[in-house]
Scaffold this active site. Structure first.
Site, PDB file in Angstrom:
ATOM      1  N   ASP A  36      32.558  40.977  45.810  1.00 38.27           N
ATOM      2  CA  ASP A  36      33.903  41.384  45.025  1.00 38.27           C
ATOM      3  C   ASP A  36      33.978  40.088  44.133  1.00 38.27           C
ATOM      4  OD1 ASP A  36      36.181  42.109  44.108  1.00 38.27           O
ATOM      5  OD2 ASP A  36      36.958  42.622  45.977  1.00 38.27           O
ATOM      6  N   CYS A  76      37.469  46.431  39.682  1.00 42.49           N
ATOM      7  CA  CYS A  76      37.115  47.000  40.926  1.00 42.49           C
ATOM      8  C   CYS A  76      37.058  48.473  41.359  1.00 42.49           C
ATOM      9  CB  CYS A  76      38.235  46.090  41.895  1.00 42.49           C
ATOM     10  SG  CYS A  76      37.567  46.596  43.666  1.00 42.49           S
ATOM     11  N   ARG A  80      33.809  50.866  41.672  1.00 42.00           N
ATOM     12  CA  ARG A  80      33.242  51.354  43.043  1.00 42.00           C
ATOM     13  C   ARG A  80      33.056  52.914  42.778  1.00 42.00           C
ATOM     14  NH1 ARG A  80      34.412  46.941  46.924  1.00 42.00           N
ATOM     15  NH2 ARG A  80      34.930  45.326  45.536  1.00 42.00           N
ATOM     16  N   LYS A 130      35.810  46.417  51.907  1.00 40.80           N
ATOM     17  CA  LYS A 130      36.740  47.114  50.844  1.00 40.80           C
ATOM     18  C   LYS A 130      36.521  48.420  50.470  1.00 40.80           C
ATOM     19  CE  LYS A 130      38.631  45.437  46.524  1.00 40.80           C
ATOM     20  NZ  LYS A 130      38.676  44.254  45.698  1.00 40.80           N
ATOM     21  N   HIS A 132      39.080  50.469  48.395  1.00 38.51           N
ATOM     22  CA  HIS A 132      39.599  50.427  46.879  1.00 38.51           C
ATOM     23  C   HIS A 132      39.513  51.742  46.184  1.00 38.51           C
ATOM     24  CE1 HIS A 132      41.472  47.299  44.096  1.00 38.51           C
ATOM     25  NE2 HIS A 132      42.383  48.220  44.608  1.00 38.51           N
ATOM     26  N   SER A 157      42.252  45.501  47.905  1.00 40.59           N
ATOM     27  CA  SER A 157      41.733  43.998  47.672  1.00 40.59           C
ATOM     28  C   SER A 157      42.862  43.371  48.576  1.00 40.59           C
ATOM     29  CB  SER A 157      42.369  43.475  46.459  1.00 40.59           C
ATOM     30  OG  SER A 157      41.458  44.173  45.267  1.00 40.59           O
ATOM     31  N   HIS A 234      36.331  37.766  46.372  1.00 39.21           N
ATOM     32  CA  HIS A 234      37.849  37.907  45.705  1.00 39.21           C
ATOM     33  C   HIS A 234      39.106  37.004  46.238  1.00 39.21           C
ATOM     34  CE1 HIS A 234      41.526  40.250  44.307  1.00 39.21           C
ATOM     35  NE2 HIS A 234      40.776  41.075  43.716  1.00 39.21           N
ATOM     36  N   ASP A 286      30.725  43.825  42.195  1.00 39.35           N
ATOM     37  CA  ASP A 286      31.653  44.927  41.468  1.00 39.35           C
ATOM     38  C   ASP A 286      31.966  44.499  40.160  1.00 39.35           C
ATOM     39  OD1 ASP A 286      33.645  43.027  42.095  1.00 39.35           O
ATOM     40  OD2 ASP A 286      35.115  44.473  42.542  1.00 39.35           O
ATOM     41  N   ASN A 287      32.270  43.381  39.668  1.00 40.37           N
ATOM     42  CA  ASN A 287      32.409  42.855  38.308  1.00 40.37           C
ATOM     43  C   ASN A 287      32.115  41.652  38.333  1.00 40.37           C
ATOM     44  OD1 ASN A 287      35.240  44.016  39.377  1.00 40.37           O
ATOM     45  ND2 ASN A 287      35.226  41.811  39.036  1.00 40.37           N
TER      46      ASN A 287
END
Ligand SMILES: *[C@@H]1O[C@H](CO)[C@@H](O)[C@H](O)[C@H]1NC(C)=O
Ligand SMILES: *[C@@H]1O[C@H](CO)[C@@H](O)[C@H](O)[C@H]1NC(C)=O
Ligand SMILES: *[C@@H]1O[C@H](CO)[C@@H](O)[C@H](O)[C@H]1NC(C)=O
Ligand SMILES: *[C@@H]1O[C@H](CO)[C@@H](O)[C@H](O)[C@H]1NC(C)=O
Ligand SMILES: *[C@@H]1O[C@H](CO)[C@@H](O)[C@H](O)[C@H]1NC(C)=O
Ligand SMILES: *[C@@H]1O[C@H](CO)[C@@H](O)[C@H](O)[C@H]1NC(C)=O
Length: 513
Positions: A36, A76, A80, A130, A132, A157, A234, A286-287
């Site tokens: 994350d 996020c 996902r 996670k 999300h 998160s 994160h 994820d980013n």
């Protein structure tokens, strides 16, 4: 060649069948490791000078490292959604922004996830970590409603709840996070087993869950799919006793060390269970990094900007594929993306993709044959996609054209003004064009007048893509309802602070067995 998947599904299918017959072994297990906010520059293999991630290094040395791999969104939830469906978030409606703990919406249940695809092929499926992609009313959007046989984790998160203790022995978190929302719930399947979740034990609990899931299914000789979606790295950073102060890189380094340890444990479990030769493992993020968190956030390395932007730092992420003896080892510069994971896996196991528009393409040529990617362009949508503005940037071959940009999660004093949170929407006509092969940092914009052929191709790709985009209804626009905050003691007062279990309890891992 299979870029316009909706135009050439047949060709792609023939390739799949062809490949499937020649290479795949019976139903390999699949493990998807998802970090994350881990940036392109955060791991040693991507040049970070003071990270320590021996297990990911080992995975890369035995596997294939991607240098041009993209997540589908700079934030996020949409990222996902796209990973799990093989479709851009604009189709599923997972935009703009991300789900909160009490959002009304979620990933629409009629979307087919990787878990549903693999379940149809006889896989036992689990998510740890996670999610999300929504909780919703009466858990209607939890992963157990989207093809996962079991779930252990915080479904969003971990800063979407009050942050209490983050480091051993009793050290507070960097900030208080969202104090008005319910304490972080740890779900086991659809039941809250710990609230607030104990961050000092969380990663260890995730690892125990993975061990039990892998063991049980290996013993049963059942093929399994484990989606391990870490809360790390994160904000707020956290770590258990073992990893508190374990890194010279500070709190981010401690969290990354714990993540890396967990990855090592998962590899140990597949070895111990005797399924190492028949397990495909994929790692990505994820980013890009949350620059807003400054030294406690990640690092995009040589790439421009970070989380929340469509610059390379927002969406180009680390990625490693691993299956010794089956896939190539070393490094690949081919362009690939999280949306490609679903089609690749379905090919690998000889399964069928859902009959919907897929944005992903099969990565088999990259993984097995050192051939060109099936993908010849990549589309960038921002955090907040908008029908009027459409696509923000198009990657085509080594070129990337920006039509619009805005800043991301980034302080107002960051040196590059275009990355800053307060850098508002800017549109470019002509677009800002970069050659990412000799300018990966997107510094030297080309003179588009000298690239009319390139621009013609890019315009065509963009127009075709946008003509085929059917926008799903925004799930975020459905808003939130504070009564949906997950609560271990439904109906208690004062809600939601009353939603605590009496003490931190050890989750019951036997539910996985
Ligand atoms: C899911 O349902 C919505 C609402 O009916 C529809 O617009 C959308 O196209 C459906 N998606 C899929 C993948 O079938
Ligand atoms: C971690 O380092 C800080 C700062 O040096 C120190 O105050 C703290 O006691 C250390 N914690 C542990 C568990 O070693
Ligand atoms: C796929 O869906 C389209 C329309 O959405 C339909 O015309 C076609 O028959 C479907 N194909 C299969 C194999 O189900
Ligand atoms: C962003 O914030 C910085 C620091 O406060 C300020 O100097 C700058 O003018 C702001 N930029 C915009 C576009 O508002
Ligand atoms: C929130 O959810 C509750 C319980 O389902 C419902 O009674 C209430 O009307 C909802 N509030 C809003 C504003 O939709
Ligand atoms: C998946 O495995 C779990 C135990 O790990 C078991 O309880 C469950 O019944 C299995 N589900 C399917 C569909 O095989």
């Amino acid at each position: 060649m299979c870029a316009f998947v909706w135009m050439c599904r047949l060709t792609c299918l023939i390739l799949l069948i062809d490949y499937g017959a020649s290479k795949a072994v019976a139903k390999p297990n699949v493990i998807l490791l998802f970090a994350d906010d881990l940036g392109y520059g955060d791991l040693t293999m991507y040049g970070h000078p003071t990270s320590t991630n021996p297990n990911l290094e080992k995975m890369a040395s035995e596997g294939l490292l991607f240098t041009q791999f993209y997540s589908a969104s700079p934030v996020c939830s949409p990222s996902r959604a796209a990973l799990l469906t093989g479709r851009y978030q604009t189709r599923s409606g997972v935009y703009p922004g991300v789900f909160g703990s009490n959002s009304v919406g979620g990933l629409p249940l009629n979307e087919t996830t990787i878990a549903e695809g693999l379940k149809a092929e006889g896989y036992n499926t689990s998510i740890i970590g996670k999610w999300h992609l929504g909780v919703g009313k009466d858990n209607e959007y939890l992963p157990t409603r989207q093809g996962f046989d079991s779930y252990l984790g915080i479904p969003f998160s971990h800063d979407m709840c009050p942050c209490l203790v983050c480091f051993y022995p009793n050290a507070p978190c960097f900030d208080k996070c969202r104090t008005g929302e319910s304490p972080c719930p740890l779900f086991q399947n659809e039941k809250i087993v710990q609230q607030p979740a104990d961050f000092l034990q969380l990663t260890e609990n995730y690892v125990k869950g993975a061990e039990s899931f892998i063991k049980t299914n290996a013993n049963k000789k059942a093929p399994f799919f484990l989606y391990m979606a870490f809360q790390h790295t994160h904000h707020p950073q956290f770590a258990s006793k073992t990893f508190t102060n374990s890194s010279v890189r500070g709190k981010f380094g401690d969290a990354l060390n714990e993540l890396d340890w967990a990855v090592g444990q998962v590899f140990q479990f597949i070895e111990d269970a005797g399924v190492k030769d028949n397990t495909f493992v994929f790692f990505t993020s994820d980013n890009g990094p949350s620059l807003l968190r400054q030294i406690r956030g990640g690092n995009a390395g040589l790439l421009r900007c970070g989380k929340g932007t469509t610059w390379e730092g927002g969406q180009r992420v680390p990625a490693i594929a691993w299956w010794p003896g089956m896939i190539r080892t070393g490094k690949t510069m081919e362009v690939a993306a999280t949306v490609d994971v679903f089609p690749t896996l379905m090919n690998l196991v000889g399964g069928k993709l859902p009959n919907v528009t897929m944005d992903g393409v099969d990565m088999a040529p990259i993984l097995f044959n050192n051939q060109k990617s099936n993908r010849d362009f990549y589309i960038h949508y921002p955090t907040n996609p908008d029908k009027t503005l459409g696509v923000y940037a198009v990657r085509w071959q080594q070129y990337k054209a920006h039509y619009h940009s805005h800043g991301g999660l980034c302080p107002d004093f960051y040196p590059d003004t275009m990355c800053r949170s307060n850098y508002s929407l800017h549109s470019y006509d002509p677009p800002l064009l970069y050659n990412l092969h000799n300018d990966p940092s997107e510094i030297y914009a080309l003179d588009v007048k000298e690239y009319t052929d390139v621009m013609k191709e890019i315009e065509m790709v963009k127009a075709n893509f946008e003509a085929g985009m059917v926008w799903g209804e925004s799930q975020m626009d459905r808003g939130s309802n504070s009564s949906y905050d997950p609560c271990a003691k439904p109906g208690c007062t004062p809600f939601p602070s009353c939603c605590t279990t009496n003490s931190f309890i050890e989750p019951d891992m036997s539910l996985h067995v």
